[in-house]
Design a protein around this motif. Sequence first.
Motif, short mmCIF file in Angstrom:
data_model
loop_
_atom_site.label_atom_id
_atom_site.label_comp_id
_atom_site.label_asym_id
_atom_site.label_seq_id
_atom_site.Cartn_x
_atom_site.Cartn_y
_atom_site.Cartn_z
N GLU A 141 0.84 -1.21 0.00
CA GLU A 141 0.00 0.00 0.00
C GLU A 141 0.87 1.26 0.00
OE1 GLU A 141 -3.43 2.37 0.03
OE2 GLU A 141 -3.16 0.23 -0.38
N PHE A 142 1.91 1.27 0.82
CA PHE A 142 2.80 2.44 0.87
C PHE A 142 3.49 2.66 -0.47
CE2 PHE A 142 7.07 4.20 1.41
CZ PHE A 142 6.72 5.48 1.81
N LYS A 143 4.00 1.59 -1.07
CA LYS A 143 4.69 1.73 -2.36
C LYS A 143 3.75 2.26 -3.43
CE LYS A 143 8.31 -1.62 -1.44
NZ LYS A 143 8.80 -2.97 -1.62
N SER A 144 2.49 1.80 -3.44
CA SER A 144 1.51 2.30 -4.40
C SER A 144 1.23 3.77 -4.18
CB SER A 144 0.20 1.51 -4.29
OG SER A 144 0.40 0.17 -4.65
N LEU A 145 1.09 4.17 -2.92
CA LEU A 145 0.83 5.57 -2.60
C LEU A 145 2.03 6.43 -2.97
CD1 LEU A 145 -1.03 7.68 -1.34
CD2 LEU A 145 -0.06 7.09 0.88
#
Length: 71
Positions: A52-56
């Motif tokens: 999720e962090f990498k996508s954000l």
Amino acid sequence: MSKEKYTTIQITEEDRTRLLGIALDIMKFNGQEEPMNPVSCIHHAINALDKEFKSLKIAVENNEVQGVTLQ
């Protein structure tokens, strides 16, 4: 025998409950019926958080979203 190393960290009871709850949701989403051990639960929850962090981060870098702060 596993070559993984384990450690102990301190987290609040509330965060522990949330973390294990997320892991159980992932387990149900994946169609698993047998409960995971706590190490696997944490592993799955951390993987989801990382993804999720990498996508954000990519969305922010590509100017797809603005004004994002993480807490």
